[in-house]
Design a protein around this motif. Sequence first.
Motif, PDB file in Angstrom:
ATOM      1  N   THR A 190       0.818  -1.214   0.000  1.00  0.00           N
ATOM      2  CA  THR A 190       0.000   0.000   0.000  1.00  0.00           C
ATOM      3  C   THR A 190       0.853   1.266   0.000  1.00  0.00           C
ATOM      4  O   THR A 190       0.510   2.250  -0.660  1.00  0.00           O
ATOM      5  N   HIS A 215      -8.633  -0.370 -10.562  1.00  0.00           N
ATOM      6  CA  HIS A 215      -9.597  -0.813  -9.556  1.00  0.00           C
ATOM      7  C   HIS A 215      -8.759  -1.383  -8.424  1.00  0.00           C
ATOM      8  O   HIS A 215      -7.941  -2.277  -8.650  1.00  0.00           O
ATOM      9  N   THR A 216      -8.937  -0.838  -7.232  1.00  0.00           N
ATOM     10  CA  THR A 216      -8.095  -1.251  -6.109  1.00  0.00           C
ATOM     11  C   THR A 216      -8.937  -1.788  -4.954  1.00  0.00           C
ATOM     12  O   THR A 216     -10.103  -1.427  -4.806  1.00  0.00           O
ATOM     13  N   ARG A 217      -8.317  -2.657  -4.174  1.00  0.00           N
ATOM     14  CA  ARG A 217      -8.941  -3.158  -2.953  1.00  0.00           C
ATOM     15  C   ARG A 217      -7.839  -3.410  -1.938  1.00  0.00           C
ATOM     16  O   ARG A 217      -6.901  -4.162  -2.198  1.00  0.00           O
ATOM     17  N   GLU A 218      -7.960  -2.752  -0.812  1.00  0.00           N
ATOM     18  CA  GLU A 218      -6.954  -2.869   0.242  1.00  0.00           C
ATOM     19  C   GLU A 218      -7.156  -4.171   1.020  1.00  0.00           C
ATOM     20  O   GLU A 218      -8.281  -4.605   1.233  1.00  0.00           O
ATOM     21  N   SER A 219      -6.048  -4.772   1.457  1.00  0.00           N
ATOM     22  CA  SER A 219      -6.129  -5.985   2.274  1.00  0.00           C
ATOM     23  C   SER A 219      -6.715  -5.662   3.639  1.00  0.00           C
ATOM     24  O   SER A 219      -6.790  -4.499   4.037  1.00  0.00           O
ATOM     25  N   THR A 277      -2.394  -3.727  -1.330  1.00  0.00           N
ATOM     26  CA  THR A 277      -3.553  -3.348  -2.131  1.00  0.00           C
ATOM     27  C   THR A 277      -3.533  -4.163  -3.407  1.00  0.00           C
ATOM     28  O   THR A 277      -2.500  -4.240  -4.080  1.00  0.00           O
ATOM     29  N   SER A 278      -4.672  -4.791  -3.723  1.00  0.00           N
ATOM     30  CA  SER A 278      -4.761  -5.491  -5.006  1.00  0.00           C
ATOM     31  C   SER A 278      -5.195  -4.465  -6.052  1.00  0.00           C
ATOM     32  O   SER A 278      -6.052  -3.612  -5.799  1.00  0.00           O
TER      33      SER A 278
END
Length: 86
Positions: A30, A46-50, A56-57
Motif C-alpha cells: 500500500t 480498480h483497487t482493494r486494500e487488504s 492493495t490489489s
Amino acid sequence: MNDKHEQFKQVLDDHHQWPCPYAFKFIVPTENLPLFQKTFPEAELHTRESKTGKYTSVTMESNMCSSKEVMAVYEKAAEIPGIMSL
C-alpha cells in the motif's frame, strides 16, 4: 529474450487476438500505491486494500496491441518495490 519470456509471449499470442482488452492484476504494498499510480497515470485502476491495509490489489484493464506491449507493462511494473504480478 530468455526462454521464460519467450514462452510467456507465445502463451499470450496463442490465447489473445490483438488488439484486445487485457486485465493486469498486481498486489502492491500500500505504501507504494502512489508510485504505481505515477508509473501508470493513464490507466483506469480498480483497487482493494487488504484486511490489514499492508497490501492493495490492483486490477488495471487496458487495450493492448501485442504480446510485446503486455510484456512491456509487466517489465515497467516490476520496477516498483515489492510488487507481485498475478
